[in-house]
Design a protein around this motif. Structure first.
Motif, PDB file in Angstrom:
ATOM      1  N   GLY A 147      13.965  12.514   5.779  1.00 61.92           N
ATOM      2  CA  GLY A 147      14.152  13.071   7.126  1.00 61.92           C
ATOM      3  C   GLY A 147      12.859  13.514   7.783  1.00 61.92           C
ATOM      4  O   GLY A 147      12.880  14.077   8.869  1.00 61.92           O
ATOM      5  N   LYS A 148      11.707  13.278   7.130  1.00 65.20           N
ATOM      6  CA  LYS A 148      10.447  13.702   7.758  1.00 65.20           C
ATOM      7  C   LYS A 148      10.227  12.961   9.077  1.00 65.20           C
ATOM      8  O   LYS A 148       9.771  13.542  10.046  1.00 65.20           O
ATOM      9  CB  LYS A 148       9.276  13.470   6.793  1.00 65.20           C
ATOM     10  N   TRP A 149      10.525  11.671   9.091  1.00 60.11           N
ATOM     11  CA  TRP A 149      10.432  10.890  10.325  1.00 60.11           C
ATOM     12  C   TRP A 149      11.739  10.138  10.543  1.00 60.11           C
ATOM     13  O   TRP A 149      12.467   9.848   9.592  1.00 60.11           O
ATOM     14  CB  TRP A 149       9.269   9.890  10.270  1.00 60.11           C
ATOM     15  N   CYS A 180       0.831  -1.210   0.000  1.00 65.31           N
ATOM     16  CA  CYS A 180       0.000   0.000   0.000  1.00 65.31           C
ATOM     17  C   CYS A 180       0.864   1.258   0.000  1.00 65.31           C
ATOM     18  O   CYS A 180       2.050   1.229   0.338  1.00 65.31           O
ATOM     19  CB  CYS A 180      -0.966  -0.010   1.175  1.00 65.31           C
ATOM     20  N   ARG A 181       0.234   2.376  -0.401  1.00 62.25           N
ATOM     21  CA  ARG A 181       0.990   3.617  -0.569  1.00 62.25           C
ATOM     22  C   ARG A 181       1.595   4.074   0.752  1.00 62.25           C
ATOM     23  O   ARG A 181       2.734   4.533   0.792  1.00 62.25           O
ATOM     24  CB  ARG A 181       0.083   4.703  -1.139  1.00 62.25           C
ATOM     25  N   PHE A 182       0.845   3.949   1.854  1.00 61.36           N
ATOM     26  CA  PHE A 182       1.375   4.396   3.137  1.00 61.36           C
ATOM     27  C   PHE A 182       2.670   3.661   3.457  1.00 61.36           C
ATOM     28  O   PHE A 182       3.674   4.271   3.850  1.00 61.36           O
ATOM     29  CB  PHE A 182       0.341   4.169   4.248  1.00 61.36           C
ATOM     30  N   LYS A 214      -8.494  10.580   1.570  1.00 62.92           N
ATOM     31  CA  LYS A 214      -7.248   9.879   1.921  1.00 62.92           C
ATOM     32  C   LYS A 214      -6.403  10.686   2.909  1.00 62.92           C
ATOM     33  O   LYS A 214      -5.411  10.191   3.420  1.00 62.92           O
ATOM     34  CB  LYS A 214      -6.413   9.623   0.666  1.00 62.92           C
ATOM     35  N   ASP A 215      -6.764  11.962   3.095  1.00 60.38           N
ATOM     36  CA  ASP A 215      -5.935  12.814   3.952  1.00 60.38           C
ATOM     37  C   ASP A 215      -6.700  13.338   5.175  1.00 60.38           C
ATOM     38  O   ASP A 215      -6.173  14.148   5.918  1.00 60.38           O
ATOM     39  CB  ASP A 215      -5.406  13.992   3.111  1.00 60.38           C
ATOM     40  N   CYS A 216      -7.935  12.863   5.368  1.00 59.83           N
ATOM     41  CA  CYS A 216      -8.731  13.414   6.472  1.00 59.83           C
ATOM     42  C   CYS A 216      -8.349  12.741   7.799  1.00 59.83           C
ATOM     43  O   CYS A 216      -7.570  11.786   7.813  1.00 59.83           O
ATOM     44  CB  CYS A 216     -10.215  13.215   6.192  1.00 59.83           C
TER      45      CYS A 216
END
Ligand SMILES: O=P(O)(O)O[C@@H]1[C@@H](OP(=O)(O)O)[C@H](OP(=O)(O)O)[C@H](O)[C@H](OP(=O)(O)O)[C@H]1OP(=O)(O)O
Ligand SMILES: Nc1ncnc2c1ncn2[C@@H]1O[C@H](COP(=O)(O)OP(=O)(O)OP(=O)(O)O)[C@@H](O)[C@H]1O
Length: 484
Positions: free
Chosen positions: A157-159, A144-146, A386-388
């Motif tokens: 570097g976001k996480w 999956c995309r996630f 998908k972003d809520c």
């Protein structure tokens, strides 16, 4: 701004200091107000009918005194996370979106006097694998995309750590998979999980924090809600019990079919057949080998529960970005040929007619602009879903509110009332579609590079910071399934 078209009537006095006199442009306020009104219209006329009346609070566009906004912006500045401070508040617009505080229970719900309400925010992200025939890379229909995106986020570097959360597990409707999905959200919240107590955020992503310590601290906060006050259970055992109870309550809220009377077996939504597990989820191997595979991978959510509503809306993206691209280009071409065309409602108005285009888009491509624009609108609606985020406000209720020691002998389940809302329903800009396409390829490349060392780049894309890239895959893990 064109100097020869400047008109003093478009400007008004704003304020002054020692050296400067400040005037503001009246259009700014009107445009900003229009922008916010567009968000309200979109939530109210498009997302609310799709996601359900009971979950969506569209809010109201309001005008505010500019000085108040300026003072407020200064006041909150020091509390803002450093990573967000590149965004500045538009202190000249003088308008805002006014929403109810969704960390609180609505007044119609009963709640105990002793403990402030808890609110859990989950940003679930995309809960399905694309099955579109336009998808060119097989991996997209397996992982999956996630889960793929995690590798890109780590590299950029976001996480600092990979999350083991997989949205397909959360949206599966299977309690064992959902349990683990929520557990993984708690362990590594990133921007997908937060807890508020009495409206204050008590648990969210802390990049450098010691994860275990965080969990014990969290359990301390939650203990009065889930363990009797005189309970003798302590330490790690208490944390386990408390977090287990929290997860059970969250699962109930996420699976509640709000339209069904509680005594009736809720109707189920069977989503279209197709692959419903993600190969990157740590559950995947167990699902493959488990005797109950079919049962565990059942994609079956109670109809009208919040997850079914969000997933159904996400699935308006049924072509995938790869299938959407040529249709986006068709719309672009049409807009170049007919620049004054407004009936396509690219930037709104977000009214019934827009929703009609989303809901009644022809099933097959007949080569028309109507089909292309319908698919573009559907894609944007899916992007919003998908972003809520889901807000689950809970509070102890009923006679057992003051949990006492006696309950420990014959533990009664603490009772909670809860309300579920969906937030962050802004329209995603039409012109972000090319960006989505590039991001899709980048995510794919980073994932393949990290998991398949001999991978050839998908597109001729420049990958940022390859030196930062960490090729570590998920921790190996064997799971034993227990009934919950
Ligand atoms: O593209 P994604 O999946 O990374 O989603 C973005 C989110 O990142 P996430 O993956 O959730 O960490 C991103 O979240 P953060 O601001 O990074 O917390 C935004 O929600 C972004 O939306 P917008 O562009 O601000 O309207 C989101 O962008 P959209 O793609 O929804 O426009
Ligand atoms: N009505 C509300 N009640 C309580 N908390 C809220 C409300 N609206 C927003 N929040 C909090 O503020 C955070 C940011 O709000 P929101 O998600 O709408 O911003 P955004 O800029 O659109 O975010 P994103 O980057 O995810 O697109 C939310 O994650 C939530 O914690």
């Amino acid at each position: 701004m064109e100097l020869d078209k400047m008109d003093e009537n478009d400007w008004k006095y704003h304020g002054e200091g020692n050296k400067s006199l400040v005037v503001s442009h009246v259009q700014t306020t009107e445009q900003a107000f229009r922008h916010i009104q567009n968000i309200v219209d979109y939530s109210k006329n498009v997302m609310k009918p799709l996601l359900g009346e009971k979950f969506v609070h569209n809010g109201e566009a309001v005008k505010l005194p500019i000085d108040f906004v300026r003072q407020l912006s200064l006041k909150v500045q020091r509390e803002r996370p450093e990573s967000r401070c590149d965004k500045v508040m538009d202190t000249f617009s003088g308008c805002a979106l006014c929403l109810p505080n969704l960390t609180q229970l609505s007044s119609c719900c009963c709640f105990g006097q002793h403990r402030p309400p808890l609110c859990i925010e989950i940003k679930p992200k995309c809960g399905f694998l694309p099955s579109s025939r336009h998808v060119t890379k097989e991996i997209k229909s397996k992982v999956c995309r996630f889960c793929m995106h995690q590798h890109f986020k780590l590299a950029s570097g976001k996480w600092k750590r990979l999350s083991r959360y997989c949205p397909l597990d959360l949206f599966s409707g299977n309690k064992q998979r959902m349990y683990l999905a929520i557990k993984h959200l708690i362990e590594e919240p990133q921007n997908n999980f937060k807890i508020f107590k009495g409206g204050e955020c008590i648990y969210s992503c802390k990049d450098d924090a010691d994860v275990l310590q965080d969990l014990d601290e969290l359990a301390q906060h939650l203990r009065p809600y889930f363990l009797p006050s005189g309970s003798l259970i302590n330490g790690h055992q208490a944390s386990k019990v408390v977090l287990n109870e929290l997860i059970q309550v969250l699962m109930s809220a996420l699976l509640s079919s709000w339209d069904c009377p509680r005594t009736v077996e809720p109707r189920k939504t069977h989503l279209p057949e197709g692959r419903v597990t993600c190969e990157a989820s740590i559950l995947h191997r167990d699902l493959l080998w488990n005797a109950n595979t079919r049962k565990l991978s059942n994609h079956c959510l109670p109809k009208d529960c919040v997850l079914a509503k969000i997933l159904g809306t996400q699935m308006h993206d049924n072509l995938d970005i790869e299938g959407l691209n040529p249709l986006f280009r068709r719309v672009e071409q049409h807009l170049q040929d007919f620049p004054k065309e407004s009936r396509l409602q690219i930037d709104g108005p977000y009214d019934e007619s827009f929703l009609e285009k989303v809901q009644n888009c022809p099933a097959e491509d007949d080569g028309s602009i109507e089909y292309a624009v319908g698919k573009v609108h559907q894609y944007r609606v899916a992007m919003t879903a998908k972003d809520c985020s889901i807000m689950i406000a809970i509070a102890p209720c009923g006679e057992d509110d003051g949990l006492d020691q006696n309950l420990e002998i014959q533990p009664a389940k603490p009772r909670f009332s809860y309300s579920v809302s969906i937030l962050d329903l802004d329209p995603k800009p039409y012109d972000s579609i090319p960006h989505q396409s590039r991001l899709d390829a980048k995510i794919l490349n980073y994932y393949l590079r990290s998991t398949q060392p001999n991978h050839q780049e998908v597109d001729n894309l420049e990958l940022t910071n390859p030196g930062l890239f960490l090729g570590r895959d998920r921790e190996d893990c064997t799971l034993v399934f227990h009934p919950v």
